[in-house]
Design an enzyme around this catalytic site. Sequence first.
Site, PDB file in Angstrom:
ATOM      1  N   SER A 135       0.833  -1.207   0.000  1.00  0.00           N
ATOM      2  CA  SER A 135       0.000   0.000   0.000  1.00  0.00           C
ATOM      3  C   SER A 135       0.869   1.259   0.000  1.00  0.00           C
ATOM      4  O   SER A 135       1.675   1.445  -0.918  1.00  0.00           O
ATOM      5  CB  SER A 135      -0.975  -0.047   1.187  1.00  0.00           C
ATOM      6  OG  SER A 135      -2.007   0.899   1.043  1.00  0.00           O
ATOM      7  N   ASP A 262      -9.976  -3.370  -5.876  1.00  0.00           N
ATOM      8  CA  ASP A 262      -9.437  -2.733  -4.675  1.00  0.00           C
ATOM      9  C   ASP A 262     -10.295  -1.521  -4.324  1.00  0.00           C
ATOM     10  O   ASP A 262     -10.426  -0.596  -5.125  1.00  0.00           O
ATOM     11  CB  ASP A 262      -7.988  -2.304  -4.943  1.00  0.00           C
ATOM     12  CG  ASP A 262      -7.277  -1.764  -3.712  1.00  0.00           C
ATOM     13  OD1 ASP A 262      -7.950  -1.331  -2.753  1.00  0.00           O
ATOM     14  OD2 ASP A 262      -6.027  -1.752  -3.714  1.00  0.00           O
ATOM     15  N   HIS A 290      -8.191  -4.855  -1.115  1.00  0.00           N
ATOM     16  CA  HIS A 290      -6.993  -4.116  -0.745  1.00  0.00           C
ATOM     17  C   HIS A 290      -6.169  -4.962   0.217  1.00  0.00           C
ATOM     18  O   HIS A 290      -6.508  -5.120   1.392  1.00  0.00           O
ATOM     19  CB  HIS A 290      -7.350  -2.776  -0.097  1.00  0.00           C
ATOM     20  CG  HIS A 290      -6.138  -1.909   0.124  1.00  0.00           C
ATOM     21  ND1 HIS A 290      -5.473  -1.284  -0.904  1.00  0.00           N
ATOM     22  CD2 HIS A 290      -5.450  -1.597   1.250  1.00  0.00           C
ATOM     23  CE1 HIS A 290      -4.441  -0.608  -0.439  1.00  0.00           C
ATOM     24  NE2 HIS A 290      -4.400  -0.790   0.876  1.00  0.00           N
TER      25      HIS A 290
END
Length: 318
Positions: A135, A262, A290
């Site tokens: 991320s 996502d 995600h």
Amino acid sequence: MNPYRAPGWLPGGQAQTLWPLLIKPQAIPLRRERWETPDGDFIDVDHLDGPAGSPLLVLFHGLEGSARSHYAISTARACRRIGWRLALPHFRGCSGELNRRPRAYHSGDSTEIDWILRRLHQGNAGRRLHAAGISLGGNALLKWAGEQQQSAATLVTGVAGICAPLDLAACGHHLARGFNRIYTRHFLDTLKSRSAARLERFPGLFDETRMRRSRNLWDFDDAVTGPVHGFAGADDYWTRSSAKAWLKTIAVPALVVNPRNDPFLPASALPGPADISASVRLEQPATGGHVGFVSGSFPGNLDWLPQRLLHFFISELS
């Protein structure tokens, strides 16, 4: 290795994002080391030690993440199984103790990535060093690789970015809509708490009223993250810190995995072949959420992500 595909019993990007929080594996013991930074601050780095000649995988965590995040635990367990060493650097303020300096960390913090990788490289005695980011950490790492171009190869064999918010503007606005606001509220709870503590130490660092009134990430980044880290505001921060524009100049082998469902980054903002260099491999599975990547029969496991990282660094870079 086969591309990721979510099990049939776990449909939808939201469920695939949230379910890993319920099945997070048990953490394993890690050795913590505190590093003094060049500007008088500190970061904490958690280590999984291993055989002296084994490769070292460096894993950078996501927004408000840590070595306790589910993906960090599952990666540590996978490294232990194959005898690899693992380093889990914490961005400033994320290891459980407020950092000393006014600055914290942000999505484009490639300067911090560079310092961490150079220090790990110095102590690695010429052994293989691989770097991956999840991320926010993936965005910062990919931006670093693009900035460094061929020079990145002096430090790492390759890089991997998993669910990186490559277009921060698209990500930030997407998280302000519909069900996605649940993630924004979660992030703002911890960001505001930590920012309030920082403001007590550094009065006047930013506008406290604007910080507390923030209802989305644009509000917070415009009031806090941008000004504290030298940006004109949220728009300037998001534009200058997004890694998408740097994918064309990456010169080391790079794996970039972004599920198309996502909740953080809409599929319309994902890079295509024209946006990358020949060194970059894009994987954009239809499912995964995600940093979800749950696999197996109910209730599932979190083995796919660490296996994909290890397969990339072992098989595809050999």
